[in-house]
Enzyme design. Structure first.
Site, PDB file in Angstrom:
ATOM      1  N   CYS A  59     107.148  45.775  49.851  1.00  0.00           N
ATOM      2  CA  CYS A  59     106.091  45.193  48.650  1.00  0.00           C
ATOM      3  C   CYS A  59     105.991  46.026  47.563  1.00  0.00           C
ATOM      4  CB  CYS A  59     104.790  44.745  49.482  1.00  0.00           C
ATOM      5  SG  CYS A  59     104.704  44.872  51.260  1.00  0.00           S
ATOM      6  N   ARG A  78     110.318  52.699  60.246  1.00  0.00           N
ATOM      7  CA  ARG A  78     108.957  52.989  60.711  1.00  0.00           C
ATOM      8  C   ARG A  78     109.070  53.914  62.118  1.00  0.00           C
ATOM      9  NH1 ARG A  78     106.587  46.797  60.138  1.00  0.00           N
ATOM     10  NH2 ARG A  78     107.172  46.364  57.789  1.00  0.00           N
ATOM     11  N   GLN A 104     114.435  43.632  56.683  1.00  0.00           N
ATOM     12  CA  GLN A 104     113.677  42.680  56.659  1.00  0.00           C
ATOM     13  C   GLN A 104     114.261  41.847  55.610  1.00  0.00           C
ATOM     14  OE1 GLN A 104     109.923  44.491  55.671  1.00  0.00           O
ATOM     15  NE2 GLN A 104     109.139  43.823  57.419  1.00  0.00           N
ATOM     16  N   ASP A 137     112.970  40.111  53.323  1.00  0.00           N
ATOM     17  CA  ASP A 137     111.609  39.923  52.751  1.00  0.00           C
ATOM     18  C   ASP A 137     111.567  39.284  51.451  1.00  0.00           C
ATOM     19  OD1 ASP A 137     109.038  40.665  52.940  1.00  0.00           O
ATOM     20  OD2 ASP A 137     109.458  42.911  52.495  1.00  0.00           O
ATOM     21  N   HIS A 149     108.506  38.193  48.290  1.00  0.00           N
ATOM     22  CA  HIS A 149     107.146  38.078  48.098  1.00  0.00           C
ATOM     23  C   HIS A 149     106.835  37.163  46.846  1.00  0.00           C
ATOM     24  CE1 HIS A 149     107.330  42.164  49.829  1.00  0.00           C
ATOM     25  NE2 HIS A 149     106.180  41.983  50.233  1.00  0.00           N
ATOM     26  N   LYS A 165      97.238  35.035  58.095  1.00  0.00           N
ATOM     27  CA  LYS A 165      98.645  34.966  58.089  1.00  0.00           C
ATOM     28  C   LYS A 165      98.955  33.624  59.208  1.00  0.00           C
ATOM     29  CE  LYS A 165      99.029  38.435  61.638  1.00  0.00           C
ATOM     30  NZ  LYS A 165      99.926  39.394  62.075  1.00  0.00           N
ATOM     31  N   HIS A 205     103.252  37.609  51.212  1.00  0.00           N
ATOM     32  CA  HIS A 205     104.566  38.305  51.880  1.00  0.00           C
ATOM     33  C   HIS A 205     105.093  36.951  52.910  1.00  0.00           C
ATOM     34  CE1 HIS A 205     102.657  42.184  51.193  1.00  0.00           C
ATOM     35  NE2 HIS A 205     101.434  41.638  51.166  1.00  0.00           N
TER      36      HIS A 205
END
Length: 594
Positions: free
Chosen positions: A284, A313, A331, A333, A335, A414, A460
């Site tokens: 992000c 992580r 990911q 991912d 945004h 979410k 996200h």
RNA sequence: GCCGGCAUAGCUCAAAGGUAGAGCAACGGUUUUGUAAACCGUAGGUUGUAGGUUCGAUUCCUAUUGCCGGCUCCA
């Protein structure tokens, strides 16, 4: 009482009482915690007080004791506790501290005990329990019960509490149902992506590299390549821009984003001459910085920014598992920066994206909406608007979903999409999260119609979740037998005789290869039968093409399809055309059959 | 991180206080096959790592690493 699926939970709950009784008969020091029925069976938690842990022998003995108890034909009887304080005192006197704690919690719920009595009315066992139960042990078939495993579990699921001994078990109305459940477990085990990952040479995790750090072998890398190609083209179609960002950034960035505060224990730190860097746990902040590089007008929003971003992580060591729970993962991912007015449409478009994608893999999923938690950032009015927006998007399309009150992220509500794996466990993959926190922390702005600078809404979202986890689920979903568009090898040419048919086999192989098909030529000195079996059954290749005299004559191939058998004799051009169409359409099943 | 279990050949598994064996795979040879395992042979292991007990440990003990089943956490 009728013996059906609805009352199966009641049966299981009753068996859990019998199991607890058996445990206390054999281990008088054992204190009872809780013993509920689950979707597939039941468990009971015990505190063995002296640090003792159940062994496999103990489990066998407990099973025998259960069988012995069942022969006594006992009854279950509900008993309303007349004096809660007296009962709490009695539990404490018996050392049943967990029951005392539970009763204290439920003191205003008309708490009841369930008594297990013999035919003379003597109470052999009692347990704090709301019921219901089967009337008597005659409903319980000893040969339809199976104790499955022992595990540690924290009291009340809190890691600061004492760890108890949990026995997992299951029970059915009859032994046939139990047997088919056990068979299901065995079948599921064969689909385990870790086993198939090894057998099909898909991936490995090495001690020298570290747990949760995946080496993608060529076979799985091909699957991933196909999935990434789909991902990229679909994002372009849906109006996303695709970016790339670094793997590390200075600590300062993660201080601004708030990660060093909220996420610190999961982050990897790198020190270089006094400058501290962080291996990115999320993408992000980078995407936000890319947003910041320009001034945006409302006309330019929404800005949908995607990246296959690899994050790291630092998971607790006991949490790692195969591909589904790892330390380093990519990911898919994205945004989305938009105006508040655009929010619902954007959420709707992402739900579309997720459903369309999972449909391709023939995967079913459950939807959960998680709302504002106790500790949160931002204005309550914004939260309400956001939650309403998520609900509106789900309701508009009449999607079924469950609401998890208070389970949202601290920065926003979410929607989670959960896919089931072979064992029926659900995994969170796709998720859409609204974020009120980061746009403020990074002071994001766009200029609205009225000329005023306003803060954009940030979404996200991931579709696959992580490439690692999704591929793990994919392997289990297909039991390693990938549809042709994903199969590492799509077809193998097998000459009947290497001496007589090698030239033609090679010609067919080259033709298919040039047509863009992942084809191999199997000209090893093995029998044709061996090659057919190995390629179809062991390697799970979709098609084997047998070529001999007849095929040379007709410029054809004799097709054999995985799991289907003979699939006709086609000309090479015909086969090429059909398999190309099958690949292009991303067909879920093999389409070339007789 | 916590509770418990496991760790033997590339893979799947045996065996055992006196340094280990099978099947598959690999390699060599024979076979050239008409639709889901041809035959013969060869090679392959400091039994996860480090200590300890013992005349002797791969086996027993301790620590450690990794994996597995759960708990907690989570994409």
């Amino acid at each position: 009482m009728e013996k059906n699926n609805e009352t199966l939970r009641t049966l299981r709950h009753s068996v859990s009482h019998i199991m607890a009784q058996a445990v206390q008969n054999l281990f008088p020091q054992a204190k009872l915690a809780i013993g509920p029925a689950t979707d597939t069976g039941f468990y009971y938690d015990f505190d063995l007080t002296d640090g003792y842990a159940f062994t496999e022998d103990d489990i066998a003995k407990i099973e025998d004791e259960i069988k012995r108890i069942l022969k006594e034909n006992l009854t279950f009887e509900c008993y309303v506790i007349p004096d809660v304080d007296a009962q709490i005192a009695e539990f404490k006197a018996q050392g049943e501290i967990y029951k005392a704690e539970l009763l204290e919690e439920h003191r205003n719920d008309n708490p009841t005990l369930y008594l297990t009595k013999d035919k003379d009315g003597k109470v052999l066992f009692n347990d704090l329990c709301a019921g219901p139960h089967v009337p008597s042990t005659s409903y319980i078939k000893a040969n339809a019960i199976k104790l499955l495993k022992v595990a540690g579990a924290y009291w009340c699921g809190n890691e600061n509490n004492k760890m108890l001994q949990r026995i997992y078990a299951t029970a059915f109305w009859n032994k046939e149902d139990l047997q088919s459940y056990l068979t299901f477990l065995e079948e599921a085990e064969k689909r385990d992506h870790r086993k198939l990952g090894n057998a099909l040479d898909l991936f490995s995790v090495r001690e020298e590299v570290g747990g949760g750090l995946v080496l993608w072998h060529p076979n799985l890398a091909i699957v991933r390549e196909e999935i990434e190609n789909y991902w990229r083209s679909e994002h372009r179609k849906r109006g996303y821009v695709i970016v790339n960002t670094p793997h590390i950034a200075k600590s300062k960035l993660w201080e601004i984003s708030g990660h060093t505060g909220h996420y610190r224990e999961n982050m990897f730190f790198i020190n270089d001459d006094g400058e501290e860097y962080v291996l990115k746990p999320m993408n992000c902040p980078f995407h936000i910085l890319i947003y910041q590089a320009n001034r945006y007008s409302y006309r330019q929003l929404p800005l949908r920014m995607g990246e296959l971003g690899t994050v790291y992580r630092n998971e607790k060591s006991g949490a790692l598992a195969g591909l589904t729970r790892v330390k380093g993962f990519t990911q898919d991912d994205a945004h989305i920066f938009c105006t508040p007015e655009q929010m619902v449409d954007e959420i709707d478009a992402v739900i579309d994206f997720v459903s369309d994608t999972l449909k391709i893999f023939d995967m079913s999923f459950e939807v959960e909406l998680s709302t504002r938690p106790e500790s949160f950032v931002g204005e309550i009015s914004n939260w309400d608007k956001a939650e309403a927006g998520l609900k509106e998007a789900l309701d508009n399309r009449k999607m079924k979903y469950e609401i998890n009150e208070g389970d949202g992220a601290f920065y926003g509500p979410k929607i989670d999409f959960k896919i089931q794996d072979a064992l029926g466990r659900t995994w969170q993959c796709a998720t859409i999260q609204l974020d009120f926190n980061l746009p403020l922390r990074f002071d994001l702005k766009y200029q609205d119609k009225d000329g005023v600078l306003k803060t954009p809404v940030m979404l996200h979202r991931v579709i696959f979740g992580s490439m690692e986890r999704f591929h793990g689920i994919l392997i289990e979903h297909y039991a390693g037998a990938f549809p042709t568009w994903l199969a590492p090898t799509q077809a193998v040419v097998v000459p009947i005789s290497n001496e007589k048919h090698a030239d033609y086999a090679e010609k067919v192989y080259k033709k298919l290869r040039d047509a863009g098909i992942r084809v191999q030529l199997d000209d090893r000195s093995e029998s044709m039968n061996y090659k057919i079996r190995e390629n179809l059954q062991d390697k799970k290749t979709p098609y084997v093409l047998v070529v001999g005299d007849k095929e040379i004559e007709a410029n054809s191939v004799a097709v054999r399809a995985r799991g289907i058998g003979p699939a006709g004799v086609l000309t090479v051009d015909d086969f090429t055309e059909k398999i190309t169409e099958e690949i292009k359409s991303r067909a879920a099943n093999l389409t070339i059959k007789e």
